[in-house]
Motif scaffolding. Structure first.
Motif, short mmCIF file in Angstrom:
data_model
loop_
_atom_site.label_atom_id
_atom_site.label_comp_id
_atom_site.label_asym_id
_atom_site.label_seq_id
_atom_site.Cartn_x
_atom_site.Cartn_y
_atom_site.Cartn_z
N THR A 59 -24.87 5.72 -33.06
CA THR A 59 -23.50 5.22 -32.87
C THR A 59 -23.46 3.70 -32.92
O THR A 59 -22.62 3.11 -33.63
CB THR A 59 -22.94 5.73 -31.54
OG1 THR A 59 -22.94 7.16 -31.54
CG2 THR A 59 -21.54 5.21 -31.32
N PHE A 62 -24.13 2.47 -36.48
CA PHE A 62 -23.02 2.73 -37.41
C PHE A 62 -21.91 1.69 -37.23
O PHE A 62 -21.48 1.05 -38.19
CB PHE A 62 -22.47 4.14 -37.18
CG PHE A 62 -21.31 4.49 -38.04
CD1 PHE A 62 -21.51 4.99 -39.32
CD2 PHE A 62 -20.01 4.31 -37.58
CE1 PHE A 62 -20.42 5.31 -40.13
CE2 PHE A 62 -18.93 4.63 -38.39
CZ PHE A 62 -19.13 5.13 -39.65
N PHE A 63 -21.48 1.50 -35.99
CA PHE A 63 -20.36 0.57 -35.77
C PHE A 63 -20.83 -0.88 -35.88
O PHE A 63 -20.04 -1.76 -36.27
CB PHE A 63 -19.73 0.83 -34.40
CG PHE A 63 -18.92 2.09 -34.36
CD1 PHE A 63 -17.67 2.16 -34.97
CD2 PHE A 63 -19.40 3.22 -33.72
CE1 PHE A 63 -16.92 3.32 -34.94
CE2 PHE A 63 -18.66 4.38 -33.68
CZ PHE A 63 -17.42 4.44 -34.29
N TRP A 103 -13.17 6.44 -37.95
CA TRP A 103 -13.59 7.51 -37.04
C TRP A 103 -13.91 8.77 -37.81
O TRP A 103 -14.76 9.56 -37.40
CB TRP A 103 -12.51 7.76 -35.98
CG TRP A 103 -11.20 8.29 -36.52
CD1 TRP A 103 -10.12 7.57 -36.90
CD2 TRP A 103 -10.86 9.67 -36.70
NE1 TRP A 103 -9.11 8.38 -37.34
CE2 TRP A 103 -9.53 9.69 -37.22
CE3 TRP A 103 -11.52 10.86 -36.50
CZ2 TRP A 103 -8.86 10.87 -37.52
CZ3 TRP A 103 -10.85 12.06 -36.80
CH2 TRP A 103 -9.55 12.05 -37.30
N TYR A 106 -17.33 8.26 -39.10
CA TYR A 106 -18.30 8.39 -38.00
C TYR A 106 -18.59 9.87 -37.71
O TYR A 106 -19.75 10.27 -37.55
CB TYR A 106 -17.74 7.70 -36.77
CG TYR A 106 -18.53 7.95 -35.51
CD1 TYR A 106 -19.81 7.44 -35.36
CD2 TYR A 106 -17.97 8.68 -34.46
CE1 TYR A 106 -20.54 7.67 -34.19
CE2 TYR A 106 -18.69 8.90 -33.29
CZ TYR A 106 -19.96 8.40 -33.17
OH TYR A 106 -20.67 8.64 -32.03
#
Length: 350
Positions: A59, A62-63, A103, A106
């Protein structure tokens, strides 16, 4: 056991009573169930903690990559210098789902990772699993050798500084502090200048032979040895005044026997416990070391992937490193319990 007795000319077999096992009391049954639950809970906590680490790593990576300025579609087409047309960029965004809200991207990324699919590298046009498989061997070899060398140096400093008097203790403490504070890039530069440029003992660029591993391994090992040496030296000093050492001396055991059989075993426990953290430290240092010494491996691959905004490759490398950290943490915890009888007697679950 069977024997016979006569009665009016007839033989009758009489079997001696066999001793019966004690019936488990309710307290014993509750204790057994409680111990089993502790083991199950420990295993579940390990699995849950490992999954959380992997999720958090994926996470954050990714961001974090999304915060880097630039267009991922351009990275797929060869970078800003590719001069790709607007139509080509739009087509790539549609093919890779980059036109979807972040999102949605994601969730799709997590779905692929949950099935074991690391995706395809944007820049190398190859499956991420194949790219990692081709590079992981060199990094693991470098990290393993550096960990062994760091352990040897740390134990040597701990033993020498605790038995050589005040001067040895002061010198050993200074060396440990300096080594722990030295950054990898500066240490690599000094080692190259001394052992490659001046003395010409080892190559400045890592080669396929063992001589090409010496400077990269020392660059990774020396800072780690300084940190491990500090915690091991304190543990050795505590062990020298511990009751079990006094008991061993009272039994007539020699000073060398006390140190090698008791003190070093106790002194190595903090180093064993920190080996999981050391793995992450070595892999992060490999990014610098592999770049400076032009050595192939995961560190250099990760640096290039970040520069190219190669999201699948970056996430794949980070996940592999995080998985290695989880495995090393479990292994070092088990090794600590094997080395420390007190933990085994407590019955703490692995």
């Amino acid at each position: 056991m069977t024997h016979t007795v006569g009665n009016d000319g007839a033989e009758a077999a009489v079997r001696a009573p066999t001793p019966s096992l004690p019936t488990p009391t309710p307290e014993l049954r509750r204790s057994s169930r409680s111990r089993g639950w502790v083991i199950v809970r420990g295993v579940l906590l390990r699995i849950g903690g490992g999954l959380f680490v992997l999720w958090a790593a994926a996470t954050l990576t990714f961001f974090g990559l999304r915060l880097i300025p630039g267009d991922p579609a351009q990275a797929i087409l060869g970078g800003p210098g590719s001069q790709a047309s607007a139509e080509a960029l739009a087509q790539v965004r549609a093919d890779y789902g980059l036109d979807q809200p972040i999102w949605v991207q994601y969730i799709a990324q997590l779905g692929r990772l949950a099935t074991g699919d690391l995706g395809t590298s944007y820049s190398l046009r190859s499956p991420v699993a194949e790219v990692i498989g081709a590079q992981i061997g060199g990094t693991l070899l470098l990290a393993a050798l550096a960990l062994i060398v760091a352990w040897a140096i740390a134990l040597g400093l701990a033993v020498w500084s605790t038995r050589g008097g005040r001067i040895a203790a002061a010198v050993g403490s200074t060396l440990e502090i300096v080594a722990a504070a030295v950054p990898h890039f500066w240490l690599a530069t000094v080692l190259v200048l001394v052992f490659s440029t001046a003395l010409r003992w080892f190559p400045a660029v890592s080669t396929a032979g063992p001589e090409g591993l010496v400077l990269p391994v020392l660059t990774l090992a020396l800072p780690l040895a300084g940190f491990l040496g500090q915690v091991m030296r304190e543990s050795v000093l505590d062990a020298l005044s511990a009751p079990f050492v006094l008991s061993a001396r009272a039994r007539g055991e020699s000073e060398n026997g006390v140190r090698w059989r008791h003190v070093l075993r106790h002194g190595s426990l903090p180093g064993i416990a920190l080996s999981g953290w050391a793995f992450g430290f070595l892999v992060s240092g490999a990014v610098v070391v592999e770049t400076i010494f032009a050595r192939p491996g995961l560190g250099r691959t990760l640096l290039n992937a970040v520069q190219l905004r190669d999201v699948p490759l970056v996430v794949g490398v980070v996940l592999v490193v995080a998985l290695g950290y989880v495995i090393m943490t479990v292994a070092t915890d088990a090794a600590s319990r094997l080395a420390d009888p007190r933990l085994r007697r407590q019955g703490v679950a692995l």
